[in-house]
Design a protein around this motif. Structure first.
Motif, PDB file in Angstrom:
ATOM      1  N   THR A  99       0.852  -1.186   0.000  1.00 24.65           N
ATOM      2  CA  THR A  99       0.000   0.000   0.000  1.00 24.65           C
ATOM      3  C   THR A  99       0.885   1.233   0.000  1.00 24.65           C
ATOM      4  O   THR A  99       1.844   1.321   0.767  1.00 24.65           O
ATOM      5  CB  THR A  99      -0.906   0.014   1.251  1.00 24.65           C
ATOM      6  OG1 THR A  99      -1.682  -1.180   1.246  1.00 24.65           O
ATOM      7  CG2 THR A  99      -1.819   1.217   1.257  1.00 24.65           C
ATOM      8  N   LEU A 100       0.577   2.167  -0.853  1.00 22.99           N
ATOM      9  CA  LEU A 100       1.295   3.426  -0.914  1.00 22.99           C
ATOM     10  C   LEU A 100       0.850   4.298   0.255  1.00 22.99           C
ATOM     11  O   LEU A 100      -0.339   4.561   0.420  1.00 22.99           O
ATOM     12  CB  LEU A 100       1.003   4.116  -2.255  1.00 22.99           C
ATOM     13  CG  LEU A 100       1.827   5.313  -2.648  1.00 22.99           C
ATOM     14  CD1 LEU A 100       3.304   4.951  -2.742  1.00 22.99           C
ATOM     15  CD2 LEU A 100       1.339   5.865  -3.966  1.00 22.99           C
ATOM     16  N   SER A 101       1.811   4.731   1.081  1.00 19.48           N
ATOM     17  CA  SER A 101       1.472   5.528   2.263  1.00 19.48           C
ATOM     18  C   SER A 101       1.134   6.963   1.862  1.00 19.48           C
ATOM     19  O   SER A 101       1.395   7.385   0.728  1.00 19.48           O
ATOM     20  CB  SER A 101       2.654   5.538   3.242  1.00 19.48           C
ATOM     21  OG  SER A 101       3.648   6.450   2.797  1.00 19.48           O
TER      22      SER A 101
ATOM     23  N   PHE B 107       3.789   8.677   0.188  1.00 20.83           N
ATOM     24  CA  PHE B 107       4.212   8.018  -1.044  1.00 20.83           C
ATOM     25  C   PHE B 107       5.365   7.041  -0.813  1.00 20.83           C
ATOM     26  O   PHE B 107       6.257   6.894  -1.643  1.00 20.83           O
ATOM     27  CB  PHE B 107       4.562   9.037  -2.135  1.00 20.83           C
ATOM     28  CG  PHE B 107       3.396   9.890  -2.506  1.00 20.83           C
ATOM     29  CD1 PHE B 107       2.414   9.407  -3.357  1.00 20.83           C
ATOM     30  CD2 PHE B 107       3.252  11.157  -1.974  1.00 20.83           C
ATOM     31  CE1 PHE B 107       1.324  10.198  -3.694  1.00 20.83           C
ATOM     32  CE2 PHE B 107       2.158  11.948  -2.299  1.00 20.83           C
ATOM     33  CZ  PHE B 107       1.191  11.463  -3.155  1.00 20.83           C
ATOM     34  N   GLN B 108       5.346   6.339   0.320  1.00 22.11           N
ATOM     35  CA  GLN B 108       6.355   5.340   0.641  1.00 22.11           C
ATOM     36  C   GLN B 108       5.763   3.946   0.512  1.00 22.11           C
ATOM     37  O   GLN B 108       4.565   3.758   0.700  1.00 22.11           O
ATOM     38  CB  GLN B 108       6.880   5.540   2.063  1.00 22.11           C
ATOM     39  CG  GLN B 108       7.595   6.870   2.248  1.00 22.11           C
ATOM     40  CD  GLN B 108       7.964   7.125   3.692  1.00 22.11           C
ATOM     41  OE1 GLN B 108       7.318   6.629   4.605  1.00 22.11           O
ATOM     42  NE2 GLN B 108       9.009   7.900   3.895  1.00 22.11           N
TER      43      GLN B 108
END
Length: 68
Positions: free
Chosen positions: A5-7, A10-11
């Motif tokens: 999942t993209l945090s 954006f991590q």
């Protein structure tokens, strides 16, 4: 199949199974390539890790004397 999942920052977190299979270490750099419909992450490894990758390859070629 591994899903990430993209945090909000954006991590991404690379799943443990993928890290182990690819022998990734913390702080290692990855090249990011954007292709139509997908993103590829490629570990940047030093050239020294390729030493011995092609056993039996004849490396006894004559070099041009004018070149360094």
């Amino acid at each position: 199949m591994n899903v990430v999942t993209l945090s909000p920052k954006f991590q991404l977190v690379v799943p443990l199974a993928v890290r182990e299979r690819m022998q990734l270490k913390a702080g290692e750099k990855l090249q990011v390539i954007s292709l139509p419909g997908r993103i590829e992450l490629i570990p940047l490894r030093p050239m020294q890790t390729l030493r011995g990758a092609f056993p039996g390859l004849d490396t006894t070629i004559e070099r041009d004397g004018e070149r360094l």
